[in-house]
Design a protein around this motif. Structure first.
Motif, PDB file in Angstrom:
ATOM      1  N   ILE A   1      33.099  85.888  49.837  1.00 14.88           N
ATOM      2  CA  ILE A   1      32.635  85.456  48.507  1.00 14.88           C
ATOM      3  C   ILE A   1      33.438  84.245  48.042  1.00 14.88           C
ATOM      4  O   ILE A   1      32.882  83.284  47.506  1.00 14.88           O
ATOM      5  N   THR A   2      34.746  84.274  48.255  1.00 17.19           N
ATOM      6  CA  THR A   2      35.594  83.157  47.844  1.00 17.19           C
ATOM      7  C   THR A   2      35.249  81.893  48.614  1.00 17.19           C
ATOM      8  O   THR A   2      35.128  80.813  48.027  1.00 17.19           O
ATOM      9  N   ILE A   3      35.070  82.000  49.911  1.00 18.19           N
ATOM     10  CA  ILE A   3      34.701  80.839  50.728  1.00 18.19           C
ATOM     11  C   ILE A   3      33.337  80.308  50.294  1.00 18.19           C
ATOM     12  O   ILE A   3      33.129  79.097  50.179  1.00 18.19           O
ATOM     13  N   GLY A   4      32.399  81.204  50.014  1.00 18.01           N
ATOM     14  CA  GLY A   4      31.079  80.786  49.528  1.00 18.01           C
ATOM     15  C   GLY A   4      31.169  80.047  48.212  1.00 18.01           C
ATOM     16  O   GLY A   4      30.484  79.036  48.007  1.00 18.01           O
ATOM     17  N   TRP A   5      32.000  80.517  47.314  1.00 15.61           N
ATOM     18  CA  TRP A   5      32.175  79.867  46.016  1.00 15.61           C
ATOM     19  C   TRP A   5      32.755  78.462  46.191  1.00 15.61           C
ATOM     20  O   TRP A   5      32.309  77.512  45.555  1.00 15.61           O
ATOM     21  N   VAL A   6      33.749  78.333  47.073  1.00 16.26           N
ATOM     22  CA  VAL A   6      34.375  77.031  47.317  1.00 16.26           C
ATOM     23  C   VAL A   6      33.345  76.064  47.904  1.00 16.26           C
ATOM     24  O   VAL A   6      33.233  74.911  47.469  1.00 16.26           O
ATOM     25  N   ILE A   7      32.570  76.504  48.866  1.00 19.11           N
ATOM     26  CA  ILE A   7      31.552  75.642  49.486  1.00 19.11           C
ATOM     27  C   ILE A   7      30.492  75.258  48.461  1.00 19.11           C
ATOM     28  O   ILE A   7      30.071  74.095  48.391  1.00 19.11           O
TER      29      ILE A   7
END
Length: 106
Positions: free
Chosen positions: A21-27
């Motif tokens: 979820i965190t990586i998705g938010w950053v992308i």
């Protein structure tokens, strides 16, 4: 009863989910910034651009640039049509057109 510390594999799917979820938010944020979308705070209010005047000026400049590019594209289409006509017409017709232009200039 087993505790979470004794069996860390119970927390592994939760940890992987949080990381995803965190990586998705950053992308997602990176893509929004790259494409010029305004950043938002946690309440959904735009952080950038900070003023409406800034956004209006940006829209005005983009609209002007768009009009200039459309005019240039129209000019290029006209040139391309002339080049296509020259390439596809027979040499006899081209020679006649050139001679007609020469006679007009005299």
């Amino acid at each position: 009863m087993e505790t979470l510390i004794e069996n860390p594999h119970i927390l592994m799917p939760l940890a992987i989910g949080c990381i995803a979820i965190t990586i998705g938010w950053v992308i997602n944020t990176w893509i929004r910034v790259k494409n010029g979308y305004p950043l938002e705070n946690s309440w959904g209010q735009a952080i950038h651009p900070k003023t409406d005047n800034e956004a209006k000026e940006r829209i005005k400049l983009l609209t002007q640039e768009n009009a200039e590019l459309r005019a240039e594209l129209g000019s290029i289409k006209d040139r391309m049509a002339n080049v296509e006509r020259i390439v596809t017409d027979g040499t006899h017709q081209l020679t006649q057109d050139i001679e007609a232009l020469r006679s007009k200039s005299n």
